[in-house]
Design a protein around this motif. Sequence first.
Motif, PDB file in Angstrom:
ATOM      1  N   PHE A 158       0.820  -1.212   0.000  1.00  0.00           N
ATOM      2  CA  PHE A 158       0.000   0.000   0.000  1.00  0.00           C
ATOM      3  C   PHE A 158       0.852   1.259   0.000  1.00  0.00           C
ATOM      4  CE2 PHE A 158      -2.308   3.303   2.423  1.00  0.00           C
ATOM      5  CZ  PHE A 158      -3.466   3.411   1.656  1.00  0.00           C
ATOM      6  N   SER A 159       2.035   1.190   0.591  1.00  0.00           N
ATOM      7  CA  SER A 159       2.887   2.374   0.720  1.00  0.00           C
ATOM      8  C   SER A 159       3.397   2.893  -0.621  1.00  0.00           C
ATOM      9  CB  SER A 159       4.079   2.074   1.627  1.00  0.00           C
ATOM     10  OG  SER A 159       5.024   1.240   0.972  1.00  0.00           O
ATOM     11  N   GLU A 160       3.358   2.055  -1.648  1.00  0.00           N
ATOM     12  CA  GLU A 160       3.824   2.448  -2.976  1.00  0.00           C
ATOM     13  C   GLU A 160       5.221   3.083  -2.921  1.00  0.00           C
ATOM     14  OE1 GLU A 160       0.735   4.853  -4.720  1.00  0.00           O
ATOM     15  OE2 GLU A 160      -0.527   3.102  -5.120  1.00  0.00           O
ATOM     16  N   TYR A 161       6.094   2.449  -2.167  1.00  0.00           N
ATOM     17  CA  TYR A 161       7.470   2.932  -2.026  1.00  0.00           C
ATOM     18  C   TYR A 161       8.164   2.986  -3.384  1.00  0.00           C
ATOM     19  CZ  TYR A 161       8.451  -2.087  -2.319  1.00  0.00           C
ATOM     20  OH  TYR A 161       8.513  -3.391  -2.726  1.00  0.00           O
ATOM     21  N   ARG A 162       9.122   3.895  -3.499  1.00  0.00           N
ATOM     22  CA  ARG A 162       9.844   4.110  -4.751  1.00  0.00           C
ATOM     23  C   ARG A 162      11.348   4.005  -4.504  1.00  0.00           C
ATOM     24  NH1 ARG A 162       7.504  10.006  -5.492  1.00  0.00           N
ATOM     25  NH2 ARG A 162       8.377   9.962  -3.394  1.00  0.00           N
ATOM     26  N   GLN A 163      12.090   3.721  -5.559  1.00  0.00           N
ATOM     27  CA  GLN A 163      13.537   3.600  -5.438  1.00  0.00           C
ATOM     28  C   GLN A 163      14.178   4.900  -4.956  1.00  0.00           C
ATOM     29  OE1 GLN A 163      14.476   1.847  -9.410  1.00  0.00           O
ATOM     30  NE2 GLN A 163      15.750   0.439  -8.239  1.00  0.00           N
ATOM     31  N   LYS A 164      13.634   6.020  -5.342  1.00  0.00           N
ATOM     32  CA  LYS A 164      14.223   7.306  -4.979  1.00  0.00           C
ATOM     33  C   LYS A 164      13.877   7.740  -3.556  1.00  0.00           C
ATOM     34  CE  LYS A 164      10.501  10.204  -6.848  1.00  0.00           C
ATOM     35  NZ  LYS A 164      10.168  11.305  -7.796  1.00  0.00           N
ATOM     36  N   ASP A 165      13.009   6.997  -2.886  1.00  0.00           N
ATOM     37  CA  ASP A 165      12.559   7.403  -1.558  1.00  0.00           C
ATOM     38  C   ASP A 165      13.636   7.238  -0.494  1.00  0.00           C
ATOM     39  OD1 ASP A 165      10.024   8.125  -2.345  1.00  0.00           O
ATOM     40  OD2 ASP A 165       9.082   6.229  -1.748  1.00  0.00           O
ATOM     41  N   LYS A 166      13.603   8.141   0.461  1.00  0.00           N
ATOM     42  CA  LYS A 166      14.262   7.967   1.745  1.00  0.00           C
ATOM     43  C   LYS A 166      13.157   7.635   2.734  1.00  0.00           C
ATOM     44  CE  LYS A 166      18.022  11.198   0.735  1.00  0.00           C
ATOM     45  NZ  LYS A 166      18.705  12.462   1.142  1.00  0.00           N
ATOM     46  N   ALA A 167      13.248   6.462   3.358  1.00  0.00           N
ATOM     47  CA  ALA A 167      12.117   5.933   4.114  1.00  0.00           C
ATOM     48  C   ALA A 167      12.503   5.548   5.538  1.00  0.00           C
ATOM     49  CB  ALA A 167      11.528   4.723   3.388  1.00  0.00           C
ATOM     50  N   CYS A 168      11.481   5.295   6.348  1.00  0.00           N
ATOM     51  CA  CYS A 168      11.675   4.827   7.727  1.00  0.00           C
ATOM     52  C   CYS A 168      10.489   3.962   8.107  1.00  0.00           C
ATOM     53  CB  CYS A 168      11.787   6.020   8.684  1.00  0.00           C
ATOM     54  SG  CYS A 168      11.984   5.550  10.427  1.00  0.00           S
ATOM     55  N   ASP A 169      10.769   2.840   8.765  1.00  0.00           N
ATOM     56  CA  ASP A 169       9.722   1.974   9.306  1.00  0.00           C
ATOM     57  C   ASP A 169       9.800   2.044  10.822  1.00  0.00           C
ATOM     58  OD1 ASP A 169       7.614   0.037   9.182  1.00  0.00           O
ATOM     59  OD2 ASP A 169       9.082  -1.503   9.728  1.00  0.00           O
ATOM     60  N   LEU A 170       8.781   2.612  11.444  1.00  0.00           N
ATOM     61  CA  LEU A 170       8.746   2.769  12.898  1.00  0.00           C
ATOM     62  C   LEU A 170       8.135   1.531  13.547  1.00  0.00           C
ATOM     63  CD1 LEU A 170       7.494   6.482  13.129  1.00  0.00           C
ATOM     64  CD2 LEU A 170       9.845   5.642  13.433  1.00  0.00           C
ATOM     65  N   GLY A 171       8.757   1.048  14.627  1.00  0.00           N
ATOM     66  CA  GLY A 171       8.295  -0.171  15.278  1.00  0.00           C
ATOM     67  C   GLY A 171       8.469  -1.364  14.354  1.00  0.00           C
ATOM     68  N   THR A 172       9.653  -1.504  13.805  1.00  0.00           N
ATOM     69  CA  THR A 172       9.887  -2.445  12.710  1.00  0.00           C
ATOM     70  C   THR A 172       9.833  -3.910  13.113  1.00  0.00           C
ATOM     71  OG1 THR A 172      11.314  -2.749  10.774  1.00  0.00           O
ATOM     72  CG2 THR A 172      12.421  -2.589  12.912  1.00  0.00           C
TER      73      THR A 172
END
Length: 240
Positions: free
Chosen positions: A32-46
């Motif tokens: 659902f997040s539709e993450y992209r290669q160019k993204d800088k991301a973070c997963d909280l409570g991983t």
Amino acid sequence: MEYKYEKLNDKIYVCASSDHRFGTDAFLLAHFSEYRQKDKACDLGTGCGIIPLIMQKSRPPQITYAVDIQEGAIEQLKLGMERSETSGIVPVCADLKELWEGAPLGQLDLVTCNPPYKAVNAGYESVITAQRIARHEIMCNIYDVCESASKLLKFGGRLCVCNRPERLSDVIDAMKKSGIEPKRLRFVSKNPDEAPWLFLIEGKKGSKPFMKVEPQLYIRTENGFSEELQRIYDTGKEEK
């Protein structure tokens, strides 16, 4: 602690245990997040790092901070990474309410979180501390998640979370109070005859009000897993 390695594909493995494991909701949220290669991301409570590891299956973000307050969870993520071919995952043992020294404030494109679903005094609480932390709002609540996500996200950055339908008003309220406008909502049902058991929601930092409700996602059909769910399991996200 007994560990079990779950294979996501030929190159990616997740280290799971009785304390830190994962379910279908992690796959749904990553998709659902539709993450992209160019993204800088973070997963909280991983937890065991399931969402960052799922993202490694198909065009992963350039960097993903994987944050958890429990040292055991971060250790499991590192074990999974050791057995896998990964790039850009940064394990961080920290309290999401306080973040960590050097956190990329105002720099991220995407934050994901599969938060504790139950309020601290709601329902049966497991006697296992790690499971209580994962299921109940003991160490943090949805308002903490949204506030920290807002600090990490740049203007227009996205927060994607999942939760139970009875918590929808809490999640929307928490987003709005943190300057994150709910923009996209999708409900998930086990089959077309049952009420939703989960929702997925995306908010954008600094955006104007307007929310799109997407078609419902069904987990099963009379023939087993739905085609959409199978694609999500197979690839981590649908090819476009």
